[in-house]
Design a protein around this motif. Structure first.
Motif, PDB file in Angstrom:
ATOM      1  N   ALA A  58       0.733  -1.086  -0.060  1.00  0.00           N
ATOM      2  CA  ALA A  58       0.036  -0.001   0.080  1.00  0.00           C
ATOM      3  C   ALA A  58       0.677   1.230  -0.001  1.00  0.00           C
ATOM      4  N   GLN A  59       2.033   1.114   0.211  1.00  0.00           N
ATOM      5  CA  GLN A  59       3.141   2.444   0.241  1.00  0.00           C
ATOM      6  C   GLN A  59       3.888   2.421  -1.058  1.00  0.00           C
ATOM      7  N   VAL A  60       3.600   1.402  -1.982  1.00  0.00           N
ATOM      8  CA  VAL A  60       4.323   1.418  -3.261  1.00  0.00           C
ATOM      9  C   VAL A  60       3.660   2.482  -4.069  1.00  0.00           C
ATOM     10  N   SER A  61       4.495   3.434  -4.391  1.00  0.00           N
ATOM     11  CA  SER A  61       3.943   4.775  -5.223  1.00  0.00           C
ATOM     12  C   SER A  61       4.568   4.564  -6.652  1.00  0.00           C
ATOM     13  N   ALA A  62       5.896   3.894  -6.898  1.00  0.00           N
ATOM     14  CA  ALA A  62       6.527   3.807  -8.106  1.00  0.00           C
ATOM     15  C   ALA A  62       5.452   3.006  -9.075  1.00  0.00           C
ATOM     16  N   PRO A  63       5.878   3.494 -10.278  1.00  0.00           N
ATOM     17  CA  PRO A  63       5.192   2.658 -11.502  1.00  0.00           C
ATOM     18  C   PRO A  63       5.584   0.992 -11.033  1.00  0.00           C
ATOM     19  N   THR A  64       4.724   0.365 -11.318  1.00  0.00           N
ATOM     20  CA  THR A  64       5.131  -1.243 -11.225  1.00  0.00           C
ATOM     21  C   THR A  64       4.359  -2.187 -11.972  1.00  0.00           C
ATOM     22  N   MET A  65       5.316  -2.971 -12.521  1.00  0.00           N
ATOM     23  CA  MET A  65       4.625  -4.067 -13.598  1.00  0.00           C
ATOM     24  C   MET A  65       4.933  -5.449 -12.937  1.00  0.00           C
ATOM     25  N   LEU A  66       3.759  -6.186 -12.783  1.00  0.00           N
ATOM     26  CA  LEU A  66       3.856  -7.473 -12.114  1.00  0.00           C
ATOM     27  C   LEU A  66       3.803  -8.324 -13.551  1.00  0.00           C
ATOM     28  N   ILE A  67       4.687  -9.269 -13.981  1.00  0.00           N
ATOM     29  CA  ILE A  67       4.786 -10.195 -15.071  1.00  0.00           C
ATOM     30  C   ILE A  67       4.754 -11.573 -14.490  1.00  0.00           C
ATOM     31  N   VAL A  68       3.301 -12.290 -14.976  1.00  0.00           N
ATOM     32  CA  VAL A  68       3.461 -13.638 -14.460  1.00  0.00           C
ATOM     33  C   VAL A  68       2.977 -14.695 -15.581  1.00  0.00           C
ATOM     34  N   GLY A  69       3.451 -15.874 -15.373  1.00  0.00           N
ATOM     35  CA  GLY A  69       3.283 -16.870 -16.554  1.00  0.00           C
ATOM     36  C   GLY A  69       1.748 -17.275 -16.298  1.00  0.00           C
ATOM     37  N   GLY A  70       1.508 -17.244 -17.708  1.00  0.00           N
ATOM     38  CA  GLY A  70       0.009 -17.831 -17.943  1.00  0.00           C
ATOM     39  C   GLY A  70      -0.566 -18.984 -17.557  1.00  0.00           C
ATOM     40  N   ILE A  71       0.388 -19.902 -17.436  1.00  0.00           N
ATOM     41  CA  ILE A  71       0.037 -21.176 -16.733  1.00  0.00           C
ATOM     42  C   ILE A  71       0.614 -21.424 -15.266  1.00  0.00           C
ATOM     43  N   ASP A  72       0.884 -20.210 -14.541  1.00  0.00           N
ATOM     44  CA  ASP A  72       1.595 -20.270 -12.980  1.00  0.00           C
ATOM     45  C   ASP A  72       0.594 -20.160 -12.246  1.00  0.00           C
ATOM     46  N   HIS A  73      -0.578 -21.131 -12.218  1.00  0.00           N
ATOM     47  CA  HIS A  73      -1.851 -21.103 -11.460  1.00  0.00           C
ATOM     48  C   HIS A  73      -1.471 -20.931  -9.819  1.00  0.00           C
ATOM     49  N   GLY A  74      -2.096 -20.236  -9.251  1.00  0.00           N
ATOM     50  CA  GLY A  74      -1.956 -19.828  -7.824  1.00  0.00           C
ATOM     51  C   GLY A  74      -1.113 -18.683  -7.612  1.00  0.00           C
ATOM     52  N   VAL A  75       0.175 -18.462  -8.510  1.00  0.00           N
ATOM     53  CA  VAL A  75       0.696 -17.345  -8.562  1.00  0.00           C
ATOM     54  C   VAL A  75       0.233 -16.238  -9.219  1.00  0.00           C
ATOM     55  N   ILE A  76      -0.632 -16.262 -10.204  1.00  0.00           N
ATOM     56  CA  ILE A  76      -1.549 -15.469 -10.733  1.00  0.00           C
ATOM     57  C   ILE A  76      -2.282 -14.917  -9.934  1.00  0.00           C
ATOM     58  N   GLU A  77      -3.253 -15.660  -9.077  1.00  0.00           N
ATOM     59  CA  GLU A  77      -3.965 -14.873  -8.223  1.00  0.00           C
ATOM     60  C   GLU A  77      -3.405 -14.111  -6.984  1.00  0.00           C
ATOM     61  N   LEU A  78      -2.170 -14.615  -6.599  1.00  0.00           N
ATOM     62  CA  LEU A  78      -1.424 -13.821  -5.401  1.00  0.00           C
ATOM     63  C   LEU A  78      -1.312 -12.687  -6.411  1.00  0.00           C
ATOM     64  N   ASN A  79      -0.521 -12.536  -7.279  1.00  0.00           N
ATOM     65  CA  ASN A  79      -0.271 -11.285  -8.166  1.00  0.00           C
ATOM     66  C   ASN A  79      -1.374 -10.427  -8.260  1.00  0.00           C
ATOM     67  N   ASP A  80      -2.573 -10.753  -8.659  1.00  0.00           N
ATOM     68  CA  ASP A  80      -3.814 -10.172  -8.977  1.00  0.00           C
ATOM     69  C   ASP A  80      -4.241  -9.568  -7.331  1.00  0.00           C
ATOM     70  N   ARG A  81      -4.104 -10.085  -6.475  1.00  0.00           N
ATOM     71  CA  ARG A  81      -4.398  -9.532  -5.108  1.00  0.00           C
ATOM     72  C   ARG A  81      -3.362  -8.424  -4.889  1.00  0.00           C
ATOM     73  N   ALA A  82      -2.298  -8.783  -4.873  1.00  0.00           N
ATOM     74  CA  ALA A  82      -1.165  -7.617  -4.526  1.00  0.00           C
ATOM     75  C   ALA A  82      -1.511  -6.357  -5.652  1.00  0.00           C
ATOM     76  N   TYR A  83      -1.589  -6.777  -7.032  1.00  0.00           N
ATOM     77  CA  TYR A  83      -2.109  -5.594  -7.605  1.00  0.00           C
ATOM     78  C   TYR A  83      -2.844  -4.654  -7.173  1.00  0.00           C
ATOM     79  N   THR A  84      -4.065  -5.137  -6.528  1.00  0.00           N
ATOM     80  CA  THR A  84      -5.139  -4.397  -6.040  1.00  0.00           C
ATOM     81  C   THR A  84      -4.714  -3.587  -4.863  1.00  0.00           C
ATOM     82  N   GLN A  85      -3.446  -3.742  -4.024  1.00  0.00           N
ATOM     83  CA  GLN A  85      -3.013  -3.062  -3.069  1.00  0.00           C
ATOM     84  C   GLN A  85      -1.936  -1.847  -3.376  1.00  0.00           C
TER      85      GLN A  85
END
Length: 142
Positions: A58-85
């Protein structure tokens, strides 16, 4: 430590800095971005575990890009949740057919892959150096 070295003993001192972290190193890069705020110009996470950054997200203000493998199930969801924060400019990129270690590219995606995408996405200017951040950040995960 790397950012402090750049500021103290490098001709790059004071230049905008981009951070790259893979796997658990993504959390370390995000925690660093949260702590150093305006000193960090951009963050790239590849196949990372950004949720390990915990409350720092929630304190990250720098432009951020999260790159995840399309068949990296589980990690996609973790990145999606982090993305919202993350409160700064952000982008979540899912690479079709890629697994967690991106082994389809010999286990590594060239730095140019990330750099070009950050520039193309308008999240990075062409003159920002990218420093690798290694290590694991101990933080509570959700």
């Amino acid at each position: 430590d790397t950012v402090q070295w750049v500021d103290r003993g490098s001709p790059l001192g004071g230049a905008p800095i981009g951070l790259f972290g893979a796997r658990t190193g993504a959390a370390a890069a995000l925690v660093t971005a949260a702590k150093l705020k305006d000193r960090i110009a951009a963050v790239v996470s590849r196949g990372g575990r950004p949720e390990l950054a915990g409350a720092a997200l929630a304190q990250v203000s720098a432009p951020t890009m999260l790159i995840v493998g399309g068949i990296d199930h589980g990690v996609i969801e973790l990145n999606d949740r982090a993305y919202t924060q993350i409160r700064g400019p952000k982008k979540l990129v899912i690479v079709p057919g890629a697994t967690h270690p991106f082994s389809e590219a010999g286990g590594k995606i060239p730095a140019g892959f990330f750099y070009a995408r950050m520039v193309a996405a308008g999240l990075l200017c062409a003159r920002v150096p990218i420093l690798p951040i290694t290590g694991v950040t101990a933080a509570a995960s959700k």
